[in-house]
Motif scaffolding. Structure first.
Motif, mmCIF file in Angstrom:
data_model
loop_
_atom_site.group_PDB
_atom_site.id
_atom_site.type_symbol
_atom_site.label_atom_id
_atom_site.label_comp_id
_atom_site.label_asym_id
_atom_site.label_seq_id
_atom_site.Cartn_x
_atom_site.Cartn_y
_atom_site.Cartn_z
ATOM 1 N N SER A 72 0.845 -1.193 0.000
ATOM 2 C CA SER A 72 0.000 0.000 0.000
ATOM 3 C C SER A 72 0.884 1.247 0.000
ATOM 4 O O SER A 72 1.853 1.339 0.756
ATOM 5 N N ILE A 73 0.527 2.184 -0.848
ATOM 6 C CA ILE A 73 1.293 3.434 -0.921
ATOM 7 C C ILE A 73 0.546 4.586 -0.250
ATOM 8 O O ILE A 73 0.921 5.749 -0.403
ATOM 9 N N LEU A 74 -0.495 4.267 0.498
ATOM 10 C CA LEU A 74 -1.209 5.297 1.252
ATOM 11 C C LEU A 74 -0.351 5.792 2.414
ATOM 12 O O LEU A 74 0.529 5.081 2.903
ATOM 13 N N GLU A 75 -0.628 7.007 2.847
ATOM 14 C CA GLU A 75 0.101 7.573 3.997
ATOM 15 C C GLU A 75 -0.264 6.797 5.263
ATOM 16 O O GLU A 75 -1.438 6.492 5.505
ATOM 17 N N ARG A 76 0.734 6.520 6.069
ATOM 18 C CA ARG A 76 0.542 5.747 7.288
ATOM 19 C C ARG A 76 0.932 6.575 8.503
ATOM 20 O O ARG A 76 1.781 7.459 8.414
ATOM 21 N N GLN A 77 0.305 6.255 9.621
ATOM 22 C CA GLN A 77 0.641 6.900 10.886
ATOM 23 C C GLN A 77 1.087 5.854 11.892
ATOM 24 O O GLN A 77 0.377 4.876 12.144
ATOM 25 N N LEU A 78 2.258 6.093 12.439
ATOM 26 C CA LEU A 78 2.735 5.200 13.484
ATOM 27 C C LEU A 78 1.990 5.483 14.790
ATOM 28 O O LEU A 78 1.577 6.615 15.050
ATOM 29 N N SER A 98 4.734 11.384 17.136
ATOM 30 C CA SER A 98 3.960 10.655 16.137
ATOM 31 C C SER A 98 4.544 10.961 14.760
ATOM 32 O O SER A 98 4.927 12.115 14.496
ATOM 33 N N VAL A 99 4.610 9.945 13.893
ATOM 34 C CA VAL A 99 5.233 10.088 12.578
ATOM 35 C C VAL A 99 4.254 9.619 11.500
ATOM 36 O O VAL A 99 3.585 8.589 11.661
ATOM 37 N N PHE A 100 4.199 10.378 10.412
ATOM 38 C CA PHE A 100 3.404 10.008 9.242
ATOM 39 C C PHE A 100 4.381 9.764 8.083
ATOM 40 O O PHE A 100 5.279 10.571 7.849
ATOM 41 N N TYR A 101 4.166 8.683 7.363
ATOM 42 C CA TYR A 101 5.047 8.373 6.245
ATOM 43 C C TYR A 101 4.274 7.592 5.183
ATOM 44 O O TYR A 101 3.164 7.102 5.418
ATOM 45 N N ARG A 102 4.895 7.459 4.018
ATOM 46 C CA ARG A 102 4.328 6.612 2.972
ATOM 47 C C ARG A 102 5.463 5.973 2.181
ATOM 48 O O ARG A 102 6.576 6.529 2.083
ATOM 49 N N ASN A 149 11.062 20.258 13.331
ATOM 50 C CA ASN A 149 11.726 20.369 12.035
ATOM 51 C C ASN A 149 13.032 19.569 12.009
ATOM 52 O O ASN A 149 13.341 18.897 11.013
ATOM 53 N N ALA A 150 13.800 19.653 13.092
ATOM 54 C CA ALA A 150 15.056 18.907 13.150
ATOM 55 C C ALA A 150 14.805 17.403 13.133
ATOM 56 O O ALA A 150 15.504 16.642 12.448
ATOM 57 N N THR A 151 13.783 16.960 13.851
ATOM 58 C CA THR A 151 13.455 15.529 13.879
ATOM 59 C C THR A 151 13.036 15.035 12.498
ATOM 60 O O THR A 151 13.476 13.987 12.030
ATOM 61 N N LYS A 152 12.189 15.792 11.833
ATOM 62 C CA LYS A 152 11.718 15.386 10.504
ATOM 63 C C LYS A 152 12.863 15.342 9.499
ATOM 64 O O LYS A 152 12.974 14.403 8.700
ATOM 65 N N GLU A 153 13.731 16.359 9.544
ATOM 66 C CA GLU A 153 14.833 16.418 8.584
ATOM 67 C C GLU A 153 15.795 15.241 8.773
ATOM 68 O O GLU A 153 16.172 14.573 7.789
ATOM 69 N N GLN A 154 16.192 14.978 10.001
ATOM 70 C CA GLN A 154 17.125 13.872 10.250
ATOM 71 C C GLN A 154 16.479 12.519 9.942
ATOM 72 O O GLN A 154 17.128 11.625 9.396
ATOM 73 N N LEU A 155 15.203 12.375 10.275
ATOM 74 C CA LEU A 155 14.519 11.112 10.006
ATOM 75 C C LEU A 155 14.405 10.869 8.512
ATOM 76 O O LEU A 155 14.609 9.731 8.039
ATOM 77 N N ASP A 161 17.046 5.262 2.405
ATOM 78 C CA ASP A 161 17.444 3.974 1.828
ATOM 79 C C ASP A 161 16.352 2.923 1.930
ATOM 80 O O ASP A 161 16.462 1.849 1.330
ATOM 81 N N TRP A 162 15.298 3.184 2.684
ATOM 82 C CA TRP A 162 14.204 2.227 2.833
ATOM 83 C C TRP A 162 13.045 2.511 1.880
ATOM 84 O O TRP A 162 12.011 1.845 1.955
ATOM 85 N N GLY A 163 13.223 3.492 0.999
ATOM 86 C CA GLY A 163 12.167 3.813 0.050
ATOM 87 C C GLY A 163 10.963 4.476 0.694
ATOM 88 O O GLY A 163 9.834 4.304 0.227
ATOM 89 N N ILE A 164 11.195 5.244 1.765
ATOM 90 C CA ILE A 164 10.113 5.844 2.546
ATOM 91 C C ILE A 164 10.213 7.364 2.477
ATOM 92 O O ILE A 164 11.311 7.929 2.499
ATOM 93 N N GLU A 165 9.083 8.017 2.411
ATOM 94 C CA GLU A 165 9.004 9.475 2.478
ATOM 95 C C GLU A 165 8.301 9.864 3.768
ATOM 96 O O GLU A 165 7.152 9.487 4.009
ATOM 97 N N VAL A 166 8.980 10.623 4.620
ATOM 98 C CA VAL A 166 8.394 11.107 5.864
ATOM 99 C C VAL A 166 7.598 12.366 5.544
ATOM 100 O O VAL A 166 8.150 13.378 5.110
ATOM 101 N N THR A 167 6.301 12.321 5.755
ATOM 102 C CA THR A 167 5.447 13.467 5.446
ATOM 103 C C THR A 167 5.271 14.403 6.631
ATOM 104 O O THR A 167 5.200 15.612 6.469
ATOM 105 N N ARG A 168 5.202 13.842 7.830
ATOM 106 C CA ARG A 168 5.024 14.675 9.030
ATOM 107 C C ARG A 168 5.676 13.995 10.221
ATOM 108 O O ARG A 168 5.668 12.764 10.314
ATOM 109 N N ALA A 169 6.222 14.820 11.111
ATOM 110 C CA ALA A 169 6.748 14.338 12.391
ATOM 111 C C ALA A 169 6.289 15.318 13.459
ATOM 112 O O ALA A 169 6.582 16.514 13.383
ATOM 113 N N GLU A 170 5.535 14.842 14.426
ATOM 114 C CA GLU A 170 4.917 15.713 15.414
ATOM 115 C C GLU A 170 5.424 15.400 16.823
ATOM 116 O O GLU A 170 5.601 14.238 17.183
#
Length: 298
Positions: A72-78, A98-102, A149-155, A161-170
């Motif tokens: 699934s390529i839908l956005e996911r929330q941990l 909380s992290v959102f990614y796809r 912002n720092a958490t999202k950028e570093q994450l 390398d895992w083929g993941i795009e982090v959309t939000r980190a809260e």
């Protein structure tokens, strides 16, 4: 060839045709893959990555190729994660994140990481602890946006390398232990008391300044009144001087006598003053006044 042989041959040919038609249908069904819009298919050939099927109609080689993973390529929330961290001023805090990614490259996600959610959770915990360790408690409380912002950028850099795009980190919440809460509350109350004292002192200062301004204004007005009175007296004196210059000593004596009459009139107009005892020179003042008045009338 008799009729039975012909029928037998026809039946055999029909059976073969039916078999071929059935095989063709099955092959087409196995070759055609319709991928939903929200997914991508990872295709393997003999256990090795062959291709990634995008949404829509796709064709693969039957039997040889197979769809090994449907991603699934839908956005996911941990799920909300809570981890302990220590600030630079040695305060223990609990941070809820909380992290959102796809997934954007399924082939990397499938073949490079086993538990992507667990890996992201561990990475986020390490990043948050590292960032908070470089900040004091006040900075953590007030600069939450910079921490996010720092958490999202570093994450994003670490999970690339895992083929993941982090959309939000809260950063959902920063919790403190009871002792720290009590100390902060005491500090807050002290700050409020200090501000109250400062406000009261400023009020008193302002009141004193206003009172001083009022007294200064009153003094200025009184000085102006005295100056006007002095100017009026000077003006009257000048008039008398001009009259003396113009009419001589007789005019000056008339003015003096007139003043004496006015003074006696005020003395007699007071309450309860029905009987007035006048000295001899007062009577002379009346006589002089009438004399001068008579003389001026003539």
């Amino acid at each position: 060839m008799n009729i039975e042989d012909i029928i037998t041959n026809l039946v055999g040919l029909n059976g073969l045709a039916l078999f071929l038609a059935f095989f063709l249908i099955v092959a087409v069904l196995m070759a055609v893959r319709i991928v939903p819009q929200s997914e991508k298919y990872v295709v393997e050939r003999f256990g090795k990555l062959r291709s990634v099927l995008s949404p829509g109609i796709n064709v693969i080689v039957p039997v040889v190729d197979r769809v090994a993973h449907r991603i699934s390529i839908l956005e996911r929330q941990l799920p909300t994660m809570t981890q302990d961290a220590i600030t630079s001023d040695n305060v223990l805090v609990q941070v809820d994140t909380s992290v959102f990614y796809r997934i954007i490259e399924p082939e990397k996600t499938v073949y490079r990481i086993r538990d992507v959610d667990g890996a992201i959770s561990t990475t986020v915990a390490g990043i948050v602890r590292s960032e908070i360790g470089n900040m004091d408690l006040d900075q953590v409380q007030s600069n939450r946006s910079s921490l996010i912002n720092a958490t999202k950028e570093q994450l994003a850099n670490q999970v690339d390398d895992w083929g993941i795009e982090v959309t939000r980190a809260e950063i959902l919440d920063v919790n403190l232990d009871e002792a720290t809460r009590a100390a902060m509350l005491q500090q807050l109350n002290a700050e409020r008391a200090r501000r109250a004292l400062v406000t009261e002192a400023e009020g008193k200062k302002r009141a004193t300044e206003l009172e001083a301004d009022g007294q200064l204004y009153a003094a200025e007005q009184e000085a102006k009144a005295r100056r006007i009175e002095a100017d009026a007296e000077a003006y009257a004196t000048a008039i008398v001087a001009d009259a003396i210059t113009e009419h001589g000593l007789e005019s000056a004596q008339y003015q003096v006598a007139l003043k004496q009459v006015e003074a006696l009139h005020k003395l007699g107009s007071g309450d309860g003053n029905q009987t007035i005892v006048l000295p001899a020179h007062a009577l002379e003042a009346f006589g002089n006044a009438f004399k001068f008045l008579g003389g001026r009338g003539a």
